[in-house]
Write a protein that holds these residues in place. Structure first.
Motif, mmCIF file in Angstrom:
data_model
loop_
_atom_site.group_PDB
_atom_site.id
_atom_site.type_symbol
_atom_site.label_atom_id
_atom_site.label_comp_id
_atom_site.label_asym_id
_atom_site.label_seq_id
_atom_site.Cartn_x
_atom_site.Cartn_y
_atom_site.Cartn_z
ATOM 1 N N ASN A 1 0.973 2.989 -14.905
ATOM 2 C CA ASN A 1 2.235 3.403 -14.312
ATOM 3 C C ASN A 1 3.229 2.246 -14.381
ATOM 4 O O ASN A 1 3.088 1.261 -13.651
ATOM 5 C CB ASN A 1 1.999 3.841 -12.857
ATOM 6 C CG ASN A 1 3.227 4.430 -12.225
ATOM 7 O OD1 ASN A 1 4.349 4.254 -12.692
ATOM 8 N ND2 ASN A 1 3.025 5.139 -11.130
ATOM 9 N N PHE B 1 4.655 0.473 -11.403
ATOM 10 C CA PHE B 1 3.832 -0.503 -10.698
ATOM 11 C C PHE B 1 3.863 -1.875 -11.361
ATOM 12 O O PHE B 1 3.274 -2.821 -10.842
ATOM 13 C CB PHE B 1 2.380 -0.034 -10.609
ATOM 14 C CG PHE B 1 2.164 1.160 -9.714
ATOM 15 C CD1 PHE B 1 3.144 1.622 -8.857
ATOM 16 C CD2 PHE B 1 0.958 1.830 -9.739
ATOM 17 C CE1 PHE B 1 2.936 2.718 -8.036
ATOM 18 C CE2 PHE B 1 0.726 2.927 -8.918
ATOM 19 C CZ PHE B 1 1.726 3.369 -8.063
ATOM 20 N N GLN C 1 3.852 2.433 1.983
ATOM 21 C CA GLN C 1 3.138 3.462 1.215
ATOM 22 C C GLN C 1 3.072 3.081 -0.265
ATOM 23 O O GLN C 1 2.036 3.213 -0.910
ATOM 24 C CB GLN C 1 3.850 4.811 1.373
ATOM 25 C CG GLN C 1 3.293 5.874 0.480
ATOM 26 C CD GLN C 1 2.845 7.077 1.263
ATOM 27 O OE1 GLN C 1 3.080 7.175 2.444
ATOM 28 N NE2 GLN C 1 2.187 7.988 0.589
ATOM 29 N N HIS C 2 4.167 2.589 -0.791
ATOM 30 C CA HIS C 2 4.228 2.211 -2.205
ATOM 31 C C HIS C 2 3.214 1.109 -2.512
ATOM 32 O O HIS C 2 2.455 1.209 -3.476
ATOM 33 C CB HIS C 2 5.646 1.754 -2.559
ATOM 34 C CG HIS C 2 5.782 1.200 -3.931
ATOM 35 N ND1 HIS C 2 5.646 1.972 -5.057
ATOM 36 C CD2 HIS C 2 6.020 -0.060 -4.369
ATOM 37 C CE1 HIS C 2 5.803 1.210 -6.136
ATOM 38 N NE2 HIS C 2 6.039 -0.028 -5.732
ATOM 39 N N TYR C 3 3.178 0.069 -1.684
ATOM 40 C CA TYR C 3 2.273 -1.039 -1.971
ATOM 41 C C TYR C 3 0.808 -0.684 -1.702
ATOM 42 O O TYR C 3 -0.087 -1.279 -2.286
ATOM 43 C CB TYR C 3 2.703 -2.325 -1.261
ATOM 44 C CG TYR C 3 3.830 -2.963 -2.050
ATOM 45 C CD1 TYR C 3 3.573 -3.554 -3.284
ATOM 46 C CD2 TYR C 3 5.145 -2.912 -1.621
ATOM 47 C CE1 TYR C 3 4.593 -4.094 -4.054
ATOM 48 C CE2 TYR C 3 6.165 -3.450 -2.382
ATOM 49 C CZ TYR C 3 5.883 -4.035 -3.599
ATOM 50 O OH TYR C 3 6.892 -4.561 -4.363
ATOM 51 N N ARG C 4 0.567 0.312 -0.873
ATOM 52 C CA ARG C 4 -0.797 0.828 -0.737
ATOM 53 C C ARG C 4 -1.230 1.428 -2.071
ATOM 54 O O ARG C 4 -2.327 1.164 -2.563
ATOM 55 C CB ARG C 4 -0.886 1.866 0.383
ATOM 56 C CG ARG C 4 -2.301 2.394 0.614
ATOM 57 C CD ARG C 4 -2.364 3.489 1.664
ATOM 58 N NE ARG C 4 -1.454 4.598 1.446
ATOM 59 C CZ ARG C 4 -1.629 5.557 0.523
ATOM 60 N NH1 ARG C 4 -2.669 5.523 -0.277
ATOM 61 N NH2 ARG C 4 -0.765 6.538 0.407
ATOM 62 N N LYS C 5 -0.330 2.179 -2.703
ATOM 63 C CA LYS C 5 -0.627 2.775 -4.019
ATOM 64 C C LYS C 5 -0.794 1.687 -5.089
ATOM 65 O O LYS C 5 -1.678 1.774 -5.944
ATOM 66 C CB LYS C 5 0.478 3.740 -4.433
ATOM 67 C CG LYS C 5 0.545 4.988 -3.598
ATOM 68 C CD LYS C 5 1.736 5.839 -4.010
ATOM 69 C CE LYS C 5 1.930 7.023 -3.090
ATOM 70 N NZ LYS C 5 3.179 7.754 -3.406
ATOM 71 N N GLU D 1 -4.166 0.058 -4.657
ATOM 72 C CA GLU D 1 -5.212 0.941 -5.176
ATOM 73 C C GLU D 1 -5.266 0.876 -6.698
ATOM 74 O O GLU D 1 -6.347 0.814 -7.295
ATOM 75 C CB GLU D 1 -4.963 2.386 -4.729
ATOM 76 C CG GLU D 1 -5.221 2.620 -3.256
ATOM 77 C CD GLU D 1 -4.745 3.995 -2.782
ATOM 78 O OE1 GLU D 1 -4.248 4.800 -3.612
ATOM 79 O OE2 GLU D 1 -4.859 4.258 -1.568
ATOM 80 N N ASP D 2 -4.108 0.856 -7.333
ATOM 81 C CA ASP D 2 -4.052 0.777 -8.789
ATOM 82 C C ASP D 2 -4.614 -0.557 -9.290
ATOM 83 O O ASP D 2 -5.374 -0.592 -10.260
ATOM 84 C CB ASP D 2 -2.614 0.978 -9.289
ATOM 85 C CG ASP D 2 -2.551 1.145 -10.790
ATOM 86 O OD1 ASP D 2 -3.112 2.140 -11.299
ATOM 87 O OD2 ASP D 2 -1.971 0.267 -11.462
#
Length: 160
Positions: free
Chosen positions: A63, A66, A118-122, A125-126
């Motif tokens: 992505n 990211f 929320q964005h940095y949680r994703k 995870e990535d």
């Protein structure tokens, strides 16, 4: 004593080195001087490792939002620049939100904080998924951990 001699030899030209060597000996091709790494040097090394990490991560992640972009920034009220790494999407969104806030003379709002979390949680995870798949990236993380531990050891030693 030996270090002083070696450093003195390093300052000489090749012809001068030959003149101070005992007769019949070959000149030294290479001199290696080992020194303890300072905290400043280790911090520079840490920035290089971080750059390697994000370059590799950006190549591998699926992505592009990211992709991490690192820049030297100075915080408001400070004159000391520091390295700040943010995702491409976060930088774009922050820039747009700041423009909107300036145009409308309003603050950024609480939804910006919630979105960022929320964005940095994703993103985390990535990164975790990419780390599972790439040994080189895991090696970079280990190098970073070792550098941080060495910095902490040096700080502790200097306090003692």
């Amino acid at each position: 004593m030996l270090t002083g001699i070696l450093l003195g030899l390093l300052a000489l030209s090749p012809q001068e080195v030959e003149s101070v060597l005992p007769g019949g000996e070959e000149p030294v091709d290479e001199v290696t001087v080992y020194a303890e790494e300072s905290i400043t040097f280790l911090r520079r090394k840490l920035r290089v490792v971080d750059e390697q990490f994000f370059t590799r991560y950006n190549e591998l992640n699926s992505n592009d939002d990211f992709d991490m972009v690192c820049k030297r920034e100075t915080r408001l009220g400070s004159q000391i620049p520091r390295q700040v790494c943010r995702s491409k999407l976060h930088r774009e969104r922050t820039s747009e939100a700041a423009e909107d806030a300036r145009d409308e003379d309003i603050g950024l709002g609480d939804d910006s904080i919630a979105w960022t979390r929320q964005h940095y949680r994703k993103v985390r995870e990535d990164i975790g998924e990419v780390l599972k798949q790439d040994a080189e990236l895991r090696d970079i993380v280990r190098d970073r951990k070792n550098i941080l531990e060495e910095i902490e050891r040096k700080k502790s030693a200097s306090r003692d």
